[in-house]
Design an enzyme around this catalytic site. Structure first.
Site, PDB file in Angstrom:
ATOM      1  N   CYS A   1     -19.064 -38.737 -24.512  1.00  0.00           N
ATOM      2  CA  CYS A   1     -19.778 -39.568 -25.478  1.00  0.00           C
ATOM      3  C   CYS A   1     -21.223 -39.807 -25.015  1.00  0.00           C
ATOM      4  O   CYS A   1     -21.452 -40.352 -23.933  1.00  0.00           O
ATOM      5  CB  CYS A   1     -19.060 -40.900 -25.628  1.00  0.00           C
ATOM      6  N   PRO A   2     -22.220 -39.437 -25.826  1.00  0.00           N
ATOM      7  CA  PRO A   2     -23.612 -39.645 -25.421  1.00  0.00           C
ATOM      8  C   PRO A   2     -23.972 -41.121 -25.251  1.00  0.00           C
ATOM      9  O   PRO A   2     -24.798 -41.461 -24.404  1.00  0.00           O
ATOM     10  CB  PRO A   2     -24.429 -39.007 -26.547  1.00  0.00           C
TER      11      PRO A   2
END
Length: 130
Positions: free
Chosen positions: A43-44
């Protein structure tokens, strides 16, 4: 205080153990598990928030931060997973403050995704000037 990565998560907030004292608080951050191929979060938003969380909760006189991994993308995307249903975590990362209110442990504050990067909001949540 340290980051606690081996925290055994109870089934719900009402079973969460808090330190003794009238102003006792517990902070939990819900993050993704690292991708086994890249060794980083898939997940960024978690990748962006993690350095801020480490710096904030590793300083002097900061509370401990319990770290809970919500799993890989398929596990997280399951709308019936325990984090969404029992812990009411809508998105990740989510930094949540729990306190004892009228003898019961309840959520008293939450920052999600990019809100964690806002130093003023983060400071207000943990009760510190950042």
């Amino acid at each position: 205080m340290p980051l606690i990565t081996d925290f055994p998560l109870p089934t719900s907030p009402k079973h969460l153990e808090l330190p003794e004292g009238t102003d006792a608080k517990a902070f939990i951050v819900f993050v993704t598990s690292d991708d086994p191929v890249t060794g980083q979060s898939w997940c960024p938003d978690v990748r962006a928030a993690w350095p801020v969380l480490e710096a904030t909760f590793s300083g002097p006189n900061t509370p401990a931060l319990r770290v809970v991994e919500v799993g890989q993308k398929p596990e997280w995307k399951d709308l019936q997973n325990i984090y969404r249903t029992n812990w009411k975590i809508p998105c990740i990362p989510a930094l949540v403050r729990y306190e004892r209110v009228n003898g019961e442990t309840v959520e008293t504050g939450k920052l999600v995704e990019g809100e964690i990067l806002d130093k003023e909001k983060l400071g207000n949540l943990i009760g510190a000037t950042l």
